[in-house]
Design a protein around this motif. Structure first.
Motif, PDB file in Angstrom:
ATOM      1  N   LEU A   1       0.768  -1.277  -0.139  1.00 28.35           N
ATOM      2  CA  LEU A   1      -0.120   0.114  -0.027  1.00 28.35           C
ATOM      3  C   LEU A   1       0.986   1.188   0.010  1.00 28.35           C
ATOM      4  O   LEU A   1       1.819   1.402   0.858  1.00 28.35           O
ATOM      5  N   GLN A   2       0.626   1.961  -0.968  1.00 31.22           N
ATOM      6  CA  GLN A   2       1.591   3.221  -1.196  1.00 31.22           C
ATOM      7  C   GLN A   2       0.924   4.194  -0.730  1.00 31.22           C
ATOM      8  O   GLN A   2      -0.338   4.332  -0.551  1.00 31.22           O
ATOM      9  N   ALA A   3       1.680   5.409  -0.224  1.00 29.19           N
ATOM     10  CA  ALA A   3       1.160   6.769   0.072  1.00 29.19           C
ATOM     11  C   ALA A   3       0.282   7.112  -1.105  1.00 29.19           C
ATOM     12  O   ALA A   3       0.716   7.002  -2.266  1.00 29.19           O
ATOM     13  N   GLY A   4      -0.855   7.835  -0.497  1.00 25.17           N
ATOM     14  CA  GLY A   4      -1.829   8.221  -1.377  1.00 25.17           C
ATOM     15  C   GLY A   4      -2.982   7.394  -1.689  1.00 25.17           C
ATOM     16  O   GLY A   4      -4.111   7.807  -2.479  1.00 25.17           O
ATOM     17  N   HIS A   5      -2.932   6.161  -1.545  1.00 24.05           N
ATOM     18  CA  HIS A   5      -3.425   4.966  -2.090  1.00 24.05           C
ATOM     19  C   HIS A   5      -4.979   5.166  -1.286  1.00 24.05           C
ATOM     20  O   HIS A   5      -4.934   5.424  -0.012  1.00 24.05           O
ATOM     21  N   ARG A   6      -6.222   5.144  -1.819  1.00 28.18           N
ATOM     22  CA  ARG A   6      -7.396   5.323  -1.382  1.00 28.18           C
ATOM     23  C   ARG A   6      -7.863   3.990  -0.825  1.00 28.18           C
ATOM     24  O   ARG A   6      -7.834   2.950  -1.458  1.00 28.18           O
TER      25      ARG A   6
ATOM     26  N   ALA B   1     -13.575  13.173   0.007  1.00 31.60           N
ATOM     27  CA  ALA B   1     -12.873  12.412  -0.779  1.00 31.60           C
ATOM     28  C   ALA B   1     -12.633  10.967  -0.566  1.00 31.60           C
ATOM     29  O   ALA B   1     -12.505  10.355  -1.048  1.00 31.60           O
ATOM     30  N   GLY B   2     -12.546  10.703   1.015  1.00 36.85           N
ATOM     31  CA  GLY B   2     -12.384   9.458   1.341  1.00 36.85           C
ATOM     32  C   GLY B   2     -11.198   9.223   2.350  1.00 36.85           C
ATOM     33  O   GLY B   2     -10.599  10.187   2.786  1.00 36.85           O
ATOM     34  N   THR B   3     -10.685   7.955   2.349  1.00 36.65           N
ATOM     35  CA  THR B   3      -9.533   7.769   3.400  1.00 36.65           C
ATOM     36  C   THR B   3      -8.208   7.156   2.565  1.00 36.65           C
ATOM     37  O   THR B   3      -8.392   6.336   1.776  1.00 36.65           O
ATOM     38  N   PHE B   4      -7.271   7.692   3.295  1.00 33.39           N
ATOM     39  CA  PHE B   4      -5.926   7.626   2.194  1.00 33.39           C
ATOM     40  C   PHE B   4      -4.707   7.160   3.063  1.00 33.39           C
ATOM     41  O   PHE B   4      -4.696   7.632   4.367  1.00 33.39           O
ATOM     42  N   VAL B   5      -3.924   6.146   2.455  1.00 37.71           N
ATOM     43  CA  VAL B   5      -2.697   6.285   3.155  1.00 37.71           C
ATOM     44  C   VAL B   5      -2.094   7.551   3.234  1.00 37.71           C
ATOM     45  O   VAL B   5      -1.762   8.162   2.421  1.00 37.71           O
ATOM     46  N   THR B   6      -1.316   7.805   4.289  1.00 36.65           N
ATOM     47  CA  THR B   6      -0.485   8.986   4.532  1.00 36.65           C
ATOM     48  C   THR B   6       0.679   8.959   3.782  1.00 36.65           C
ATOM     49  O   THR B   6       1.330   8.098   3.450  1.00 36.65           O
ATOM     50  N   ASP B   7       1.278  10.062   3.758  1.00 35.56           N
ATOM     51  CA  ASP B   7       2.305  10.453   2.778  1.00 35.56           C
ATOM     52  C   ASP B   7       3.589   9.785   3.231  1.00 35.56           C
ATOM     53  O   ASP B   7       4.492   9.179   2.877  1.00 35.56           O
ATOM     54  N   VAL B   8       3.878  10.175   4.678  1.00 38.57           N
ATOM     55  CA  VAL B   8       4.991   9.499   5.425  1.00 38.57           C
ATOM     56  C   VAL B   8       4.462   8.307   6.278  1.00 38.57           C
ATOM     57  O   VAL B   8       3.595   8.642   7.428  1.00 38.57           O
ATOM     58  N   ALA B   9       4.901   7.256   5.978  1.00 41.55           N
ATOM     59  CA  ALA B   9       4.659   5.910   6.836  1.00 41.55           C
ATOM     60  C   ALA B   9       5.345   6.433   8.145  1.00 41.55           C
ATOM     61  O   ALA B   9       6.527   6.568   8.211  1.00 41.55           O
ATOM     62  N   PRO B  10       4.602   6.082   9.375  1.00 40.59           N
ATOM     63  CA  PRO B  10       5.360   6.272  10.721  1.00 40.59           C
ATOM     64  C   PRO B  10       6.419   5.449  10.661  1.00 40.59           C
ATOM     65  O   PRO B  10       6.612   4.282  10.021  1.00 40.59           O
ATOM     66  N   LEU B  11       7.321   5.925  11.441  1.00 37.71           N
ATOM     67  CA  LEU B  11       8.472   5.281  11.573  1.00 37.71           C
ATOM     68  C   LEU B  11       8.412   3.934  12.276  1.00 37.71           C
ATOM     69  O   LEU B  11       7.672   3.551  13.108  1.00 37.71           O
TER      70      LEU B  11
END
Ligand code: PLP
Length: 455
Positions: free
Chosen positions: A34-39, A76-86
């Protein structure tokens, strides 16, 4: 909208369903599926897809949101965040699977027999500790005063060392005492003589302190005192039962060793790890009995009660104990109060004496049996004391191969060559007879003799 991830729900697993989902999303982000920005699908669609209630998918999203893995964008919905948590810096260990060795019978030396049911004396000591409030502060870095007194009495009675509480420091066992002693008394580059073959943890301690190790040969009586060179600052020795060959240093050699140390100013480190157990032979004086100015004596509960207690004692001159305690005072590195208080109760009630008496009876029979069974296969040595014997094998035998074959057949045993460094000597097996139950010991020896006959 489909999740596009192969999400699974295991209702029988006992793990709450929303946590199962959250965990699978996290893993997908971390491994890049799952990449950043993926809905992500809506909670309603996902609930339908997985046949779970919407409260489950909502709770999973809430959790991921709180942890920063996903974000909602209004309308717009729910998205994977840009920066994955550490990721946590410390990775979780792979789950511990029951040890593959669990079904093996062990004849490796080192561990006493631990009865499956705790003794009344053991229970009484811990009950007593549990009814007291802990002390309101840091304890004395040398150990609880009452325990030091009790240990001084114990060591004087069973090892003949004339000492008082001022000579005793409570440790987390032999190796802990040894490391403390090396840290305080030795400088990197100092030379330390260690028996060869010898105790690997002593070698490791000397290496860690960057000492230069001088390998000293050992014969059937123990350390060859005549082989010591005058330039060593310390000698580590196991006089009551040389580890691993099992020799008992005769009185003449003990005297010679102490005389040598007085002349050279070297420190003698006496590892007295299993002196409580000896069979049909008279006790020999502890080195520390001969000269407490030159000798530091290390005792342990690892062979009498259990190595898991991590408790022992160091006996030395008052000046040495003060130096060690002062070093330790800033580190907080001494046994905790409950352990010390329990040992005090066990000493006071005679529980340690009882455990030793019982152990002697049990191990005497096992030792006799072990020697009798193994005698046809080589030369049995070191049987007068301790919890192990050594079986010397003919020179052309590869002892590591025998140990590997024994393991293959279900028995763990130590090859003598594991303990050798540079001094050559015959191959052999070091066989601890204390750890298994008596029937298991008999089974293990039967297997071992089959392996030895095949060689
Ligand atoms: C030679 C020797 N010294 C000491 C010990 C015990 O060390 P500790 O008291 O640190 O458990 C053992 C245990 O196997 C040993 O073989």
């Amino acid at each position: 909208m489909q999740s596009s991830l192969p999400l699974t729900i295991e209702r029988a697993s006992g793990v709450p369903l929303h946590l199962q989902l959250a965990q699978q999303f996290r893993a997908a982000v971390l491994d890049g599926r799952l990449q950043a920005g993926h809905r992500l699908p809506s909670t309603r669609d996902l609930a339908r897809e997985l046949s779970v209630s919407r409260s489950v998918t909502q709770a999973a999203y809430d959790q991921l949101h709180a942890e920063g893995w996903i974000e909602g964008r209004t309308g717009a919905g729910t998205f994977v965040t840009d920066v994955a948590p550490l990721q946590p810096a410390v990775r979780r260990r792979t789950p511990h699977h029951p040890d593959a060795d669990a079904n093996l019978l062990t004849l490796r030396p080192g561990i006493p027999y631990i009865a499956p049911t705790p003794d009344p004396g053991w229970r009484r000591a811990w009950r007593e500790v549990s009814t007291q409030s802990p002390p309101g502060g840091y304890d004395d870095a040398a150990g609880l005063p009452a325990l030091r007194t009790a240990l001084a009495e114990h060591v004087a009675r069973v090892r003949g060392i004339a000492c008082g509480p001022e000579n005793v420091l409570v440790t987390n066992g032999t190796v802990h005492g040894l490391r403390l002693l090396l840290a305080v008394t030795q400088r990197p580059g100092d030379r330390i003589a260690i028996e060869d073959p010898g105790y690997l943890n002593a070698v490791a301690a000397a290496n860690d302190h960057r000492l230069e190790i001088v390998d000293v040969p050992v014969d059937e009586d123990g350390l060859q005192v005549g082989a010591l060179t005058d330039d060593v600052a310390a000698v580590y020795v196991t006089p009551s039962h040389q580890y691993p060959l099992g020799g008992r240093l005769p009185v003449a050699r003990r005297n010679e060793l102490v005389r040598w140390a007085r002349r050279t100013g070297s420190l003698l480190i006496e590892d007295d790890y299993d002196s409580e157990f000896r069979y049909d032979v008279a006790p020999l004086p502890a080195l520390a009995q001969l000269d407490l100015e030159r000798v530091v004596h290390l005792g342990t509960l690892s062979k009498t009660l259990s190595p898991s207690l991590r408790l022992g004692w160091l006996v030395a001159s008052e000046t040495m104990v003060e130096r060690l305690a002062a070093f330790r005072a800033n580190s907080g590195d001494w046994p905790g109060w409950p352990m010390q208080a329990a040992l005090l109760a066990m000493l006071r009630d005679g529980y340690l004496d009882l455990a030793v008496r019982r152990g002697r009876r049990l191990y005497a029979d096992r030792r006799t049996h072990t020697c009798a069974v193994l005698a046809p296969y080589g030369q049995v040595i070191g049987q007068d004391a301790g919890l192990h014997i050594t079986l010397l094998l003919p020179d052309d035998v590869d002892d590591t191969r025998i140990a590997a074959a024994a393991r293959e057949a279900g028995v763990v045993v130590a090859a003598l060559s594991e303990y050798r460094r540079t001094v050559p000597g015959p191959p052999g097996l070091v066989i601890g007879y204390a750890t298994p139950s008596t029937p298991d010991l008999h089974r293990a020896l039967t297997i071992l003799t089959e392996v030895l006959s095949r060689r």
